[in-house]
Design a protein around this motif. Structure first.
Motif, PDB file in Angstrom:
ATOM      1  N   ASP B 166       1.244  -1.264   0.261  1.00 53.79           N
ATOM      2  CA  ASP B 166      -0.033  -0.398   0.370  1.00 53.79           C
ATOM      3  C   ASP B 166       0.982   1.047  -0.034  1.00 53.79           C
ATOM      4  O   ASP B 166       0.375   2.266  -0.596  1.00 53.79           O
ATOM      5  CB  ASP B 166      -1.158   0.241   0.710  1.00 53.79           C
ATOM      6  CG  ASP B 166      -2.070  -1.099   1.363  1.00 53.79           C
ATOM      7  OD1 ASP B 166      -1.907  -1.882   0.648  1.00 53.79           O
ATOM      8  OD2 ASP B 166      -2.227  -0.956   2.269  1.00 53.79           O
ATOM      9  N   ALA B 167       1.892   0.925   0.698  1.00 49.21           N
ATOM     10  CA  ALA B 167       3.138   1.961   1.124  1.00 49.21           C
ATOM     11  C   ALA B 167       3.943   2.871  -0.172  1.00 49.21           C
ATOM     12  O   ALA B 167       3.568   3.807  -1.382  1.00 49.21           O
ATOM     13  CB  ALA B 167       3.839   1.798   1.810  1.00 49.21           C
ATOM     14  N   ALA B 168       4.169   1.408  -1.265  1.00 50.19           N
ATOM     15  CA  ALA B 168       4.332   1.175  -2.860  1.00 50.19           C
ATOM     16  C   ALA B 168       4.040   2.345  -3.759  1.00 50.19           C
ATOM     17  O   ALA B 168       3.782   3.232  -4.276  1.00 50.19           O
ATOM     18  CB  ALA B 168       4.919   0.426  -2.954  1.00 50.19           C
ATOM     19  N   ARG B 169       1.956   1.762  -3.524  1.00 49.54           N
ATOM     20  CA  ARG B 169       0.932   2.673  -3.993  1.00 49.54           C
ATOM     21  C   ARG B 169       0.552   3.518  -3.985  1.00 49.54           C
ATOM     22  O   ARG B 169       0.785   4.653  -4.821  1.00 49.54           O
ATOM     23  CB  ARG B 169       0.086   1.806  -4.095  1.00 49.54           C
ATOM     24  CG  ARG B 169       0.188   0.202  -4.222  1.00 49.54           C
ATOM     25  CD  ARG B 169      -0.839  -0.607  -5.057  1.00 49.54           C
ATOM     26  NE  ARG B 169      -1.507   0.188  -6.253  1.00 49.54           N
ATOM     27  CZ  ARG B 169      -2.608  -0.409  -6.788  1.00 49.54           C
ATOM     28  NH1 ARG B 169      -3.737  -1.377  -6.370  1.00 49.54           N
ATOM     29  NH2 ARG B 169      -3.294   0.485  -8.255  1.00 49.54           N
ATOM     30  N   THR B 170       1.044   4.278  -2.496  1.00 51.49           N
ATOM     31  CA  THR B 170       0.683   5.778  -2.492  1.00 51.49           C
ATOM     32  C   THR B 170       1.876   6.429  -3.248  1.00 51.49           C
ATOM     33  O   THR B 170       1.526   7.788  -3.648  1.00 51.49           O
ATOM     34  CB  THR B 170       1.149   5.689  -0.673  1.00 51.49           C
ATOM     35  OG1 THR B 170      -0.384   4.776  -0.312  1.00 51.49           O
ATOM     36  CG2 THR B 170       0.175   7.258  -0.145  1.00 51.49           C
ATOM     37  N   LEU B 171       2.943   6.087  -3.051  1.00 51.67           N
ATOM     38  CA  LEU B 171       4.190   6.664  -3.475  1.00 51.67           C
ATOM     39  C   LEU B 171       3.560   6.986  -5.025  1.00 51.67           C
ATOM     40  O   LEU B 171       5.195   7.218  -6.369  1.00 51.67           O
ATOM     41  CB  LEU B 171       5.875   6.080  -2.741  1.00 51.67           C
ATOM     42  CG  LEU B 171       5.828   6.303  -1.765  1.00 51.67           C
ATOM     43  CD1 LEU B 171       6.798   5.751  -1.123  1.00 51.67           C
ATOM     44  CD2 LEU B 171       5.892   7.425  -1.207  1.00 51.67           C
TER      45      LEU B 171
END
Lengths: 270, 267
Positions: B166-171
């Motif tokens: 999720d963090a990577a997608r937010t980025l």
């Protein structure tokens, strides 16, 4: 992820092993096209075969018991010792574990030969005055088997011991428990789960072992796996062999499943 | 510390050290004997000799079996890696009745008697009319190595923190590249370790291969046993030393990769 991604592996497994295994085990209940329990009554009603089954069980119990007796201290030291010793002990588990059974049996037979290194050293040390017969004795088989299956006892115990936080042990002693009390009431219950999976692994592997009894104990030591191999490879009594396979499977898997079921119940909450 | 405890701790260490010696003795003796110049299984007296390594190089039969085992273990491990990863990832997220049963069935070759597995698979191949030994060995070894991969993929996923995706997608990463750049590198060490152990399990297999080999296609453990029974000279010690060195390399490499502590949980 779509569940369909599991299909190729499951299909391969079912086709290559699942179906043939069911067909094989079913053939133990058939004779000349008719259903029968004849093969089972031959296996379980004959003094010779009953003796073989008893030998197999005894072999499994002794090896498992001994592996637990030495495996627990080994795992304990491995979990608590300083890093260097702990790493050396791990090598003593992993390197033999990943070396083939033929290589290890070969090593044992070199060690145990009549004019081999063990005998020569024993004589040189003055412990015995003539070579002791070692290879092809039950003692050779037991030492070799315990050594062979030990990793499967040590590793599960090691992982539960490693998971016990130091803080729990400190809490126990802060609250006034003696070391012995901490052991019997904290360490042992918390490691029971690992002990049981170790027992399950070692017992099921030992009763099913084929190569090591042949290589270290010779022909006179009859275990169930040899009866199975003999029925298929020598006498061509495939239906009888299938019945013996079923009994072997039940002993090996039955014990393992029972212990794993028990282990689920004793799994501690940390 | 009280005296009793010191004695207990001392004896635990003593037991561990004695067991360590017993565990390593057969392997160490093989390495020592392989360096002996004599034709008997004696410890090398005087200088070490590579005589038996040279004899080994000239032993055609063993090298053919070595190559067969290498090929079968490589093909089986790679196939298992693909099948097992797909399967492990699919089953990891799934929740359905019978999931636990399916998992324990897939992992069962680790516990089932090898000799029963071998006979069942041999008769299966006869049933299906598969008569090529090499293919039979590869298929059988896929079934044998699959549990290693499935189990390790699932353990690795269990320890993976999915919020990282999720963090990577937010980025700003797409789902596919988040998986590729975050999940894959995370579980890669465990997968490599799994493959190495699976490879060795296939390479060293005796009980199952025993039923499938024939005169022309034989694996190394079977060929070695033939040699042990016929001609006993230290060339087998030389070969065994090479195999022990292979295991040692794998173990050290796995230890470097994921740490032996975690390896002990993966196995």
């Amino acid at each position: 992820m779509n569940l369909a991604a599991a299909a190729p592996a499951v299909a391969t497994f079912v086709a290559i092993l699942g179906v043939p295994l069911v067909v094989l085990l079913a053939s133990g209940f058939v004779d000349g096209g008719a259903p029968t329990l004849r093969h089972y009554s031959r296996l379980l009603g004959d003094a010779h075969y009953l003796g073989v089954i008893l030998t197999t069980l005894k072999y499994g119990i002794i090896v498992t018991g001994a592996a637990l007796l030495v495996g627990f201290p080994y795992a304990y030291v491995m979990a608590r010792a300083p890093l260097a010793l702990s790493l050396v002990l791990m090598l003593g588990i992993f390197v033999p574990m990943t070396t083939g059974v033929i290589v290890k049996a070969f090593g044992w037979s070199i060690l145990m030969k009549a004019n081999g290194i063990l005998n020569t050293s024993l004589i040189a040390l003055g412990i015995v005055d003539r070579p002791v017969r070692m290879i092809f004795t039950p003692a050779a088989l037991y030492v070799g088997s315990i050594s062979l299956f030990l990793p499967f006892m040590v590793l599960p115990i090691y992982s539960v011991l490693k998971a016990i936080p130091e803080s729990i042990l400190e809490a126990s002693s802060t609250l006034g428990a003696s070391r012995l009390f901490t052991w019997t009431h904290v360490v042992l219950p918390l490691s029971l789960h690992g002990i049981m999976s170790g027992i399950a692994f070692v017992f099921s592997m030992t009763v099913a072992a084929y190569a090591i009894p042949s290589l270290l104990a010779g022909a006179q030591f009859q275990v169930l796996s040899k009866v199975v191999a003999n029925a298929f490879l020598v006498t061509d009594e495939t239906h009888f062999g299938a019945a013996a396979s079923t009994v072997l499977l039940l002993i090996a898997m039955g014990t393992a499943m029972l212990l794993n079921r028990l282990a689920q119940h004793v799994r501690p909450e940390l | 510390m009280r005296l009793g405890e010191t004695i207990l701790a001392g004896s635990a260490v003593a037991i561990a050290l004695v067991v360590l010696v017993i565990q390593l003795a057969p392997l160490v003796i093989i390495c020592a004997v392989s360096l002996s110049g004599a034709s008997t299984f004696d410890l090398p007296t005087g200088s070490a000799s590579l005589r038996w390594y040279r004899v080994l190089l000239g032993t055609e039969g063993l090298w053919i079996a070595f190559r067969t085992s290498l090929g079968i273990a490589a093909i089986a491990t790679m196939s298992s890696l693909v099948l097992g990863t797909l399967c492990g990832v699919a089953l990891f997220g799934a929740r359905f009745r019978g999931r636990e049963l399916l998992l324990s069935v897939l992992l069962s070759p680790l516990m089932l008697p090898g000799i029963v597995l071998g006979i069942a698979m041999l008769r299966g191949f006869n049933l299906y009319g598969i008569a090529l030994t090499y293919i039979e060995l590869v298929l059988a070894h896929i079934v044998l190595t699959l549990p290693y991969i499935v189990r390790i993929v699932m353990t690795a996923l269990d320890q993976f923190d999915f919020t990282l995706i999720d963090a990577a997608r937010t980025l700003g990463l797409s789902y596919a590249s988040a998986v590729r750049k975050v999940l894959v590198p995370n579980i890669m060490p465990a997968m490599i370790t799994a493959s190495l152990f699976a490879f060795l399990a296939s390479f060293d297999n005796y009980a199952v291969s025993m039923f499938l080999v024939d005169a022309r296609t034989t694996t190394l453990p079977i060929k070695m046993l033939e040699f042990i029974e016929e001609s006993v000279d230290p060339r087998l010690a030389a070969l065994s030393t090479i195999l022990i060195a292979m295991s040692l390399t794998v173990v050290v490499f796995a230890g470097r990769l994921v740490g032996l502590r975690r390896t002990s949980e993966l196995k």
